[in-house]
Design a protein around this motif. Structure first.
Motif, PDB file in Angstrom:
ATOM      1  N   TYR A 100       0.830  -1.204   0.000  1.00 15.96           N
ATOM      2  CA  TYR A 100       0.000   0.000   0.000  1.00 15.96           C
ATOM      3  C   TYR A 100       0.866   1.256   0.000  1.00 15.96           C
ATOM      4  CZ  TYR A 100      -3.417   3.441   1.631  1.00 15.96           C
ATOM      5  OH  TYR A 100      -4.210   4.547   1.769  1.00 15.96           O
ATOM      6  N   ASN A 101       0.460   2.275  -0.764  1.00 14.65           N
ATOM      7  CA  ASN A 101       1.129   3.574  -0.781  1.00 14.65           C
ATOM      8  C   ASN A 101       0.372   4.532   0.131  1.00 14.65           C
ATOM      9  OD1 ASN A 101       2.756   2.453  -2.672  1.00 14.65           O
ATOM     10  ND2 ASN A 101       2.323   3.935  -4.302  1.00 14.65           N
ATOM     11  N   LYS A 102       0.971   4.909   1.246  1.00 16.92           N
ATOM     12  CA  LYS A 102       0.269   5.827   2.153  1.00 16.92           C
ATOM     13  C   LYS A 102       0.513   7.290   1.783  1.00 16.92           C
ATOM     14  CE  LYS A 102       3.948   5.516   5.667  1.00 16.92           C
ATOM     15  NZ  LYS A 102       4.205   5.158   7.075  1.00 16.92           N
ATOM     16  N   THR A 103       1.413   7.555   0.872  1.00 16.86           N
ATOM     17  CA  THR A 103       1.585   8.904   0.319  1.00 16.86           C
ATOM     18  C   THR A 103       1.594   8.783  -1.198  1.00 16.86           C
ATOM     19  OG1 THR A 103       4.001   8.770   0.329  1.00 16.86           O
ATOM     20  CG2 THR A 103       2.954   9.627   2.318  1.00 16.86           C
ATOM     21  N   ARG A 104       1.518   9.895  -1.880  1.00 18.47           N
ATOM     22  CA  ARG A 104       1.416   9.870  -3.346  1.00 18.47           C
ATOM     23  C   ARG A 104       2.730   9.453  -4.007  1.00 18.47           C
ATOM     24  NH1 ARG A 104      -2.999  11.865  -5.696  1.00 18.47           N
ATOM     25  NH2 ARG A 104      -1.818  12.151  -7.640  1.00 18.47           N
ATOM     26  N   ASN A 105       3.845   9.639  -3.323  1.00 15.61           N
ATOM     27  CA  ASN A 105       5.157   9.316  -3.895  1.00 15.61           C
ATOM     28  C   ASN A 105       5.944   8.526  -2.857  1.00 15.61           C
ATOM     29  OD1 ASN A 105       7.541   9.166  -5.270  1.00 15.61           O
ATOM     30  ND2 ASN A 105       7.986  11.356  -5.227  1.00 15.61           N
ATOM     31  N   VAL A 106       6.175   7.235  -3.129  1.00 18.86           N
ATOM     32  CA  VAL A 106       6.812   6.353  -2.146  1.00 18.86           C
ATOM     33  C   VAL A 106       8.084   5.749  -2.740  1.00 18.86           C
ATOM     34  CG1 VAL A 106       6.511   4.328  -0.674  1.00 18.86           C
ATOM     35  CG2 VAL A 106       4.550   5.791  -1.177  1.00 18.86           C
ATOM     36  N   ASN A 107       9.143   5.718  -1.954  1.00 22.29           N
ATOM     37  CA  ASN A 107      10.374   5.033  -2.311  1.00 22.29           C
ATOM     38  C   ASN A 107      10.396   3.679  -1.605  1.00 22.29           C
ATOM     39  OD1 ASN A 107      11.760   7.204  -3.845  1.00 22.29           O
ATOM     40  ND2 ASN A 107      11.624   8.276  -1.869  1.00 22.29           N
ATOM     41  N   LEU A 160      19.879  -5.888  -4.705  1.00 25.61           N
ATOM     42  CA  LEU A 160      19.059  -4.795  -4.211  1.00 25.61           C
ATOM     43  C   LEU A 160      18.136  -4.326  -5.316  1.00 25.61           C
ATOM     44  CD1 LEU A 160      18.615  -2.726  -1.824  1.00 25.61           C
ATOM     45  CD2 LEU A 160      20.294  -1.267  -3.000  1.00 25.61           C
ATOM     46  N   LEU A 161      16.875  -4.044  -4.968  1.00 26.84           N
ATOM     47  CA  LEU A 161      15.888  -3.525  -5.917  1.00 26.84           C
ATOM     48  C   LEU A 161      15.296  -2.235  -5.350  1.00 26.84           C
ATOM     49  CD1 LEU A 161      14.130  -3.882  -8.486  1.00 26.84           C
ATOM     50  CD2 LEU A 161      12.515  -5.141  -7.056  1.00 26.84           C
ATOM     51  N   TYR A 162      15.232  -1.203  -6.201  1.00 25.64           N
ATOM     52  CA  TYR A 162      14.613   0.075  -5.819  1.00 25.64           C
ATOM     53  C   TYR A 162      13.405   0.307  -6.707  1.00 25.64           C
ATOM     54  CZ  TYR A 162      13.637   5.075  -5.841  1.00 25.64           C
ATOM     55  OH  TYR A 162      13.000   6.293  -5.802  1.00 25.64           O
ATOM     56  N   LEU A 163      12.302   0.784  -6.082  1.00 25.36           N
ATOM     57  CA  LEU A 163      11.070   1.066  -6.814  1.00 25.36           C
ATOM     58  C   LEU A 163      10.546   2.427  -6.393  1.00 25.36           C
ATOM     59  CD1 LEU A 163       8.851  -0.229  -8.733  1.00 25.36           C
ATOM     60  CD2 LEU A 163       7.637  -0.796  -6.626  1.00 25.36           C
ATOM     61  N   ASN A 164      10.371   3.314  -7.354  1.00 28.21           N
ATOM     62  CA  ASN A 164       9.709   4.595  -7.108  1.00 28.21           C
ATOM     63  C   ASN A 164       8.261   4.445  -7.557  1.00 28.21           C
ATOM     64  OD1 ASN A 164       8.907   7.510  -8.360  1.00 28.21           O
ATOM     65  ND2 ASN A 164      10.189   7.704  -6.529  1.00 28.21           N
ATOM     66  N   ASP A 165       7.338   4.485  -6.592  1.00 27.05           N
ATOM     67  CA  ASP A 165       5.929   4.195  -6.847  1.00 27.05           C
ATOM     68  C   ASP A 165       5.094   5.452  -6.584  1.00 27.05           C
ATOM     69  OD1 ASP A 165       4.005   2.456  -7.672  1.00 27.05           O
ATOM     70  OD2 ASP A 165       3.688   1.525  -5.716  1.00 27.05           O
ATOM     71  N   ARG A 166       4.346   5.920  -7.573  1.00 27.97           N
ATOM     72  CA  ARG A 166       3.562   7.153  -7.470  1.00 27.97           C
ATOM     73  C   ARG A 166       2.084   6.843  -7.658  1.00 27.97           C
ATOM     74  NH1 ARG A 166       6.810  11.847  -8.462  1.00 27.97           N
ATOM     75  NH2 ARG A 166       9.003  11.257  -8.721  1.00 27.97           N
ATOM     76  N   GLU A 167       1.254   7.493  -6.853  1.00 25.63           N
ATOM     77  CA  GLU A 167      -0.183   7.318  -6.964  1.00 25.63           C
ATOM     78  C   GLU A 167      -0.701   7.922  -8.262  1.00 25.63           C
ATOM     79  OE1 GLU A 167      -2.292   5.681  -5.191  1.00 25.63           O
ATOM     80  OE2 GLU A 167      -0.975   5.109  -3.537  1.00 25.63           O
ATOM     81  N   GLN A 222      -0.215   0.854 -13.376  1.00 26.19           N
ATOM     82  CA  GLN A 222      -1.355   0.078 -12.896  1.00 26.19           C
ATOM     83  C   GLN A 222      -2.612   0.942 -12.910  1.00 26.19           C
ATOM     84  OE1 GLN A 222      -1.149  -2.644  -9.329  1.00 26.19           O
ATOM     85  NE2 GLN A 222      -2.534  -1.125  -8.448  1.00 26.19           N
ATOM     86  N   THR A 223      -3.730   0.346 -13.329  1.00 24.61           N
ATOM     87  CA  THR A 223      -4.998   1.069 -13.355  1.00 24.61           C
ATOM     88  C   THR A 223      -6.131   0.153 -12.933  1.00 24.61           C
ATOM     89  OG1 THR A 223      -6.467   2.421 -14.733  1.00 24.61           O
ATOM     90  CG2 THR A 223      -5.427   0.529 -15.790  1.00 24.61           C
ATOM     91  N   PRO A 224      -7.119   0.691 -12.170  1.00 18.96           N
ATOM     92  CA  PRO A 224      -8.307  -0.110 -11.846  1.00 18.96           C
ATOM     93  C   PRO A 224      -9.208  -0.217 -13.073  1.00 18.96           C
ATOM     94  CG  PRO A 224      -8.504   2.097 -10.929  1.00 18.96           C
ATOM     95  CD  PRO A 224      -7.124   2.010 -11.513  1.00 18.96           C
ATOM     96  N   LEU A 225      -9.872  -1.359 -13.214  1.00 13.58           N
ATOM     97  CA  LEU A 225     -10.709  -1.587 -14.387  1.00 13.58           C
ATOM     98  C   LEU A 225     -12.192  -1.378 -14.101  1.00 13.58           C
ATOM     99  CD1 LEU A 225      -8.976  -4.729 -15.935  1.00 13.58           C
ATOM    100  CD2 LEU A 225      -8.661  -2.320 -16.522  1.00 13.58           C
ATOM    101  N   ASN A 226     -12.587  -1.399 -12.837  1.00 15.96           N
ATOM    102  CA  ASN A 226     -13.997  -1.198 -12.492  1.00 15.96           C
ATOM    103  C   ASN A 226     -14.099   0.091 -11.675  1.00 15.96           C
ATOM    104  OD1 ASN A 226     -16.659  -1.297 -11.794  1.00 15.96           O
ATOM    105  ND2 ASN A 226     -16.540  -3.262 -10.683  1.00 15.96           N
ATOM    106  N   LYS A 227     -14.491   1.163 -12.327  1.00 19.73           N
ATOM    107  CA  LYS A 227     -14.566   2.456 -11.655  1.00 19.73           C
ATOM    108  C   LYS A 227     -15.720   2.533 -10.666  1.00 19.73           C
ATOM    109  CE  LYS A 227     -12.325   4.892 -15.453  1.00 19.73           C
ATOM    110  NZ  LYS A 227     -12.413   6.015 -16.439  1.00 19.73           N
ATOM    111  N   GLU A 228     -16.676   1.565 -10.749  1.00 19.05           N
ATOM    112  CA  GLU A 228     -17.793   1.541  -9.812  1.00 19.05           C
ATOM    113  C   GLU A 228     -17.400   0.893  -8.490  1.00 19.05           C
ATOM    114  OE1 GLU A 228     -20.533   3.063 -10.657  1.00 19.05           O
ATOM    115  OE2 GLU A 228     -19.727   3.475 -12.658  1.00 19.05           O
ATOM    116  N   ASP A 229     -16.272   0.234  -8.448  1.00 26.16           N
ATOM    117  CA  ASP A 229     -15.821  -0.466  -7.247  1.00 26.16           C
ATOM    118  C   ASP A 229     -14.973   0.482  -6.409  1.00 26.16           C
ATOM    119  OD1 ASP A 229     -14.959  -2.157  -5.297  1.00 26.16           O
ATOM    120  OD2 ASP A 229     -13.823  -3.487  -6.627  1.00 26.16           O
TER     121      ASP A 229
END
Length: 588
Positions: free
Chosen positions: A297-304, A332-339, A382-389
């Motif tokens: 889970y990303n608790k902020t919009r920009n996570v390292n 070692l693996l680094y991932l920059n994950d943005r909301e 990544q994108t959600p496919l069901n916008k009603e959910d």
């Protein structure tokens, strides 16, 4: 007389040892006709005769017992008269055998393979050569007897491993004008033919030994390794007659076709048959860490997010000519994950580096190792496919990655009794596009289930390989592959809280995958380096297109902050193939 742990006794060139069996009863009052004189009695070590030993009047020249052996050197001469006897005890018999020399009371001598004759052997009678080993490397070997029969073995010590095709030693066998010669020779080496020869116009009382090398095209049969045989022949033909080659000498020293075939199998380079499989082993080490970081889970919009990787296991392959291996990977693996702009959507980039050690197992190239340093760059979306959910349970994730591997290989070849090493440094690369459609379903607040399906596509390229160092270096042809692999699976996770901020979890997963296109399209090919001959095929590894994997994980984490995970995975497409790993992750 030598006792235990004696290494050698040498009679130097020019020295003479006279062993006389005649006893002066006036001096030795206890002597009888059954007493025997011994020149040397040995119970261990090597008796190296470079001088002259004269054995007369019923004496024993050399008594060999235990582990003792005799070498008659290039300048060595053993003279045994027709009246001499050789006995193990001080009694007389019609014949006796002492550590390789058998002498009858009629003067007939038989010598077995404990005697290596590289000098002069004089027999005052008949000689049966059965078991006699001839060292013709000095060019001064002489076997002189009234009559000579039986088959002697020519030892391969004469070979220098160069381009010489024919070696002739003149006037080896001598029988005199009234003597009879009915003996023959055979080669101890599978690579050479030995024959009794006589040059036109030469003496009728002497015979030569001619050795002729068998071409590798005749020794190595079959269309598959025709180019391997031609490459060996081409390399050997370029070695000057005044030079020598240790590895070709090792080949010449082999005395059985089975051992020769084993040596050729070591030379051909079995460790290069499954490079693609090792590339996929490196890729799988990255994948689990990617999945863990991307699903957190990303608790902020920009996570390292960081992950320390440690995995290991064993890859087995029952295919003849393919080297299985044990492997360990650390990195070692680094991932920059943005909301993303919608809930459940994200994007970002990643970079990783790992080092992998491979230790090869199997019947060929034992002890060989490979070190692979791999760097990876990737983009994900990544994108959600069901916008009603509102929970955004149904998602589509796509990843594009490029991996560059630097391979450093040490290949060991066992050739007869000798071991040779070749080194290679080369690169491989892989471009991959991975797509996953998944659905996160919460059974309750502690237990989740995630079914998924997807398709992975990868293109790999192995650059040309050129070995160096001793032995017979190889050149391996560059190779491409393109693999499309659909997959379907399910994973489930159960969380048990520990206090207010920490939790332990257990996770299980299973996946079925199928290679629509083959990883090994054809086979990898190799050739002898610096030759004009063509490539020969290496063996095709065993890789089933349909595969099942079952895994389990245990972990401790501070949710969305850090954690440690232990994993074990069984891959059912190989017998007892178990992989394991430890991952440390940190997010901020």
């Amino acid at each position: 007389m030598t006792g235990s742990k004696v290494e050698n006794i040498t009679l130097k060139s020019g020295s003479t040892l006279n062993v006389d069996g005649k006893v002066d009863t006036n001096v030795y009052t206890n002597a009888t006709k059954s007493n025997v004189s011994f020149g040397i009695a040995a119970y261990s070590g090597l008796i190296d005769n470079q001088g002259t030993i004269n054995v007369t009047n019923g004496a024993t020249g050399i008594y060999l017992a235990g582990t003792a052996s005799l070498k008659n050197g290039a300048t060595g001469t053993i003279n045994i008269d027709a009246t001499s006897k050789s006995t193990a005890k001080p009694d007389t018999k019609a014949s006796a055998e002492l550590g390789g020399i058998k002498v009858t009371d009629k003067g007939v001598v038989t010598i077995n393979n404990k005697v290596i004759n590289g000098g002069t052997l004089n027999v005052k009678g008949a000689l049966n050569m059965e078991g006699l080993g001839l060292d013709i490397s000095t060019g001064k070997t002489v076997v002189d007897a009234k009559s000579i029969s039986g088959v002697a073995e020519v030892l391969p010590s004469f070979s220098k491993g160069n381009s010489e095709q024919k070696v002739t030693i003149k006037d080896v066998f001598r029988t005199g004008v009234v003597g009879a010669f009915s003996g023959d020779v055979k080669s101890k080496s599978v690579s050479w033919i030995a024959k009794i020869s006589k040059a036109p116009g030469s003496s009728t009382t002497t015979s030569d030994i001619t050795m002729v090398r068998i071409p590798y095209n005749s020794l190595i049969s079959g269309e598959r390794y025709k180019n391997l045989a031609s490459g060996l022949e081409d390399i050997r033909s370029k070695i000057g007659k005044d030079s020598s080659s240790p590895i070709f000498k090792s080949l010449d020293n082999i005395s059985s076709h089975r051992d020769f075939a084993r040596a050729v199998a070591n030379i051909r380079g079995d460790v290069y048959s499954n490079i693609q499989e090792r590339m996929k082993t490196v890729e799988s080490a990255f994948d689990r860490s990617y999945n863990e970081l991307l699903s957190s889970y990303n608790k902020t919009r920009n996570v390292n997010k960081f992950s320390v990787i440690y995995t290991g296991g064993e890859h087995k392959d029952n295919t003849l000519g393919v080297a299985g291996y044990k492997h360990k990977t650390v990195g070692l693996l680094y991932l920059n994950d943005r909301e993303g702009f919608t809930y459940g959507g994200k994007y970002g980039w990643s970079a990783g580096i790992v080092g992998s050690n491979f230790e090869f197992k199997g019947d060929t190239n034992k002890g060989s190792k490979e070190r692979v340093v791999s760097g990876k760059l990737g983009l994900h979306y990544q994108t959600p496919l069901n916008k009603e959910d509102d929970n955004a349970g149904l998602k589509w994730l796509t990843r594009g990655e490029v991996t560059v591997n630097n391979h450093r290989t040490k290949r060991y070849s066992q050739v007869g009794r000798d071991t040779y090493q070749n080194k290679a440094s080369f690169y491989s690369t892989e471009l991959s596009w991975k797509n996953t459609l998944s659905y996160d379903y919460d059974i309750n607040t502690k237990w989740t289930v995630k079914p998924y399906t997807g398709v992975d596509m990868s293109y790999g390229h192995i650059f040309n390989i050129k070995e160096k160092n001793e032995g017979l270096p190889l050149e391996v042809k560059g190779k491409d592959y393109f693999v499309i692999t659909p997959n379907v699976g399910v994973e489930t996770k159960y969380v048990l809280p520990l206090g207010a901020t920490h939790q332990v979890f257990a996770k299980a997963d299973t996946e079925f995958s199928y290679d629509v296109t083959k990883l090994y399209h054809g086979v990898n090919q190799a050739k002898m380096k610096n030759t004009s001959t063509g490539y020969y095929d290496l063996s095709k590894p065993e890789r089933r297109r349909a595969r099942v994997a079952v895994g389990a994980e245990l972990g401790l984490e501070k949710e969305n902050a850090y954690g440690i995970t232990f994993r074990a995975e069984y891959q059912g497409y190989k017998k007892s193939q178990l992989n394991y790993g430890v991952r440390l992750n940190y997010k901020f």
